[in-house]
Motif scaffolding. Structure first.
Motif, short mmCIF file in Angstrom:
data_model
loop_
_atom_site.label_atom_id
_atom_site.label_comp_id
_atom_site.label_asym_id
_atom_site.label_seq_id
_atom_site.Cartn_x
_atom_site.Cartn_y
_atom_site.Cartn_z
N GLY A 90 0.72 -1.17 0.18
CA GLY A 90 0.06 0.04 0.11
C GLY A 90 0.82 1.19 0.20
N PHE A 91 2.27 1.22 -0.24
CA PHE A 91 3.01 2.34 -0.24
C PHE A 91 2.95 3.13 -1.52
N GLU A 92 2.61 4.48 -1.63
CA GLU A 92 2.36 5.23 -2.61
C GLU A 92 3.46 6.63 -2.71
N LEU A 93 4.08 6.82 -3.78
CA LEU A 93 5.05 7.90 -3.96
C LEU A 93 4.27 8.81 -4.92
N ARG A 94 4.49 10.01 -4.53
CA ARG A 94 4.03 11.22 -5.40
C ARG A 94 5.23 12.50 -5.42
N ILE A 95 5.08 13.17 -6.58
CA ILE A 95 6.07 13.94 -6.93
C ILE A 95 5.49 15.44 -7.11
N ALA A 153 4.40 5.90 -8.27
CA ALA A 153 4.55 4.35 -8.21
C ALA A 153 3.59 4.24 -6.84
N ARG A 154 3.05 2.99 -6.80
CA ARG A 154 2.30 2.55 -5.66
C ARG A 154 2.20 1.16 -5.66
N GLN A 155 2.27 0.55 -4.37
CA GLN A 155 2.21 -0.75 -4.15
C GLN A 155 0.79 -1.15 -3.66
N SER A 156 0.06 -2.04 -4.35
CA SER A 156 -1.36 -2.44 -4.00
C SER A 156 -1.07 -3.42 -2.92
N PRO A 157 -2.08 -3.33 -1.99
CA PRO A 157 -2.02 -4.20 -1.07
C PRO A 157 -2.21 -5.75 -1.51
N PRO A 158 -1.53 -6.61 -0.81
CA PRO A 158 -1.38 -8.04 -1.28
C PRO A 158 -2.81 -8.67 -1.60
N GLY A 159 -3.00 -9.33 -2.62
CA GLY A 159 -4.35 -10.17 -2.64
C GLY A 159 -4.24 -11.59 -3.20
N PRO A 160 -5.13 -12.43 -3.28
CA PRO A 160 -4.92 -13.79 -3.68
C PRO A 160 -4.12 -13.90 -4.97
N GLU A 161 -4.19 -13.01 -5.95
CA GLU A 161 -3.49 -13.37 -7.17
C GLU A 161 -1.96 -12.87 -6.75
N SER A 162 -1.60 -12.19 -5.56
CA SER A 162 -0.04 -11.81 -5.74
C SER A 162 0.46 -12.85 -4.40
N ASP A 163 -0.26 -13.52 -4.07
CA ASP A 163 0.11 -14.58 -3.04
C ASP A 163 1.06 -15.72 -3.67
N PRO A 164 2.41 -15.64 -3.06
CA PRO A 164 3.21 -16.48 -3.81
C PRO A 164 2.93 -18.06 -3.81
N GLY A 165 2.26 -18.22 -2.42
CA GLY A 165 1.85 -19.45 -2.18
C GLY A 165 0.61 -20.23 -2.62
N ALA A 166 -0.04 -19.14 -3.49
CA ALA A 166 -1.12 -19.64 -3.98
C ALA A 166 -1.10 -20.59 -5.35
N THR A 167 -2.03 -21.36 -5.48
CA THR A 167 -2.13 -22.40 -6.71
C THR A 167 -3.00 -21.97 -7.61
N THR A 168 -2.77 -21.50 -8.87
CA THR A 168 -3.76 -21.58 -9.88
C THR A 168 -4.26 -22.78 -10.66
#
Length: 232
Positions: free
Chosen positions: A150-155, A216-231
């Motif tokens: 959820g980190f965001e950078l603006r200029i 740039a912005r980091q989206s909160p982690p979701g199921p699609e970004s979970d490295p342990g998730a199985t597709t």
């Protein structure tokens, strides 16, 4: 009391004359008009019951809810100066860090802090420079490559920024008199500001944040970004 107020009266008289006023109200007359003092025989002043109550309230810090400015020196000879500032920031909540001259090493440290959710910096644009600072492209890559959630950078253009702040979601704002890249290299001060100026700074920078360009912005982690998730 009349002797004590004589210096004040001389100052006020000179100010009145400088402003073209022909008369002035003495400090003693002012106290009598407020009811804090009363004129007694022999041209003396006596404090009234109201005056005693006012003095009592002025000496009661709890009643006044006094907020003191807390300032800490940033000593360039202190090898832990930078770590101490990072420690101060780590104790905040959902903070926006404002630093127009932020460098990549400073951003890297801020990305590691769970207490920092936003960074507002400048593109360091100056008259005659047609392109923004190359640091912006580096910053974009750093944020996107980080694990911060959820980190965001603006200029903003450099002309719209000046001071350095750590602005938590609520409470006191930390004012830094030097940029992150200069902490430990030159003398500075870290100042925790009282409620009133903190609220004003928070409101002003909320508007600056809204006017900033998202880099740039980091989206909160979701199921699609979970490295342990199985597709499937």
């Amino acid at each position: 009391m009349i002797r004590w107020t004589s210096d004040f009266e001389e100052f006020q008289r000179s100010e009145d004359l400088r402003a073209g006023r022909a008369s002035f109200e003495s400090f003693a007359t002012y106290l009598v008009r407020l009811g804090w003092a009363a004129l007694v025989p022999e041209k003396r002043l006596s404090i009234t019951a109201l005056g005693i109550a006012v003095l009592g309230a002025m000496n009661d810090e709890a009643a006044l809810d006094i907020q003191m400015v807390v300032a800490k020196a940033i000593d360039p000879d202190d090898p832990f100066a930078y770590a101490k500032i990072i420690g101060e920031i780590a104790g905040t909540d959902d903070a926006m860090v404002v630093d127009p001259y932020l460098k990549s090493d400073g951003l890297q440290d801020l990305l590691r802090l769970a207490s920092v959710s936003r960074v507002l910096t400048s593109d360091e644009s100056r008259p005659g420079r047609s392109k923004p600072s190359p640091k912006i492209a580096v910053f974009e890559h750093m944020v996107e490559a980080s694990v911060a959630s959820g980190f965001e950078l603006r200029i903003l253009p450099l002309a719209q920024m000046h001071d350095r702040y750590v602005i938590p979601k609520s409470g006191s704002v930390l004012n830094l008199t030097t940029s992150f890249n200069s902490i430990g290299q030159r003398i500075g001060v870290a100042v925790w500001l009282p409620e009133l100026p903190s609220a004003a700074i928070r409101d002003a920078h909320a508007a600056l944040w809204a006017a900033g360009t998202a880099v740039a912005r980091q989206s909160p982690p979701g199921p699609e970004s979970d490295p342990g998730a199985t597709t499937l």
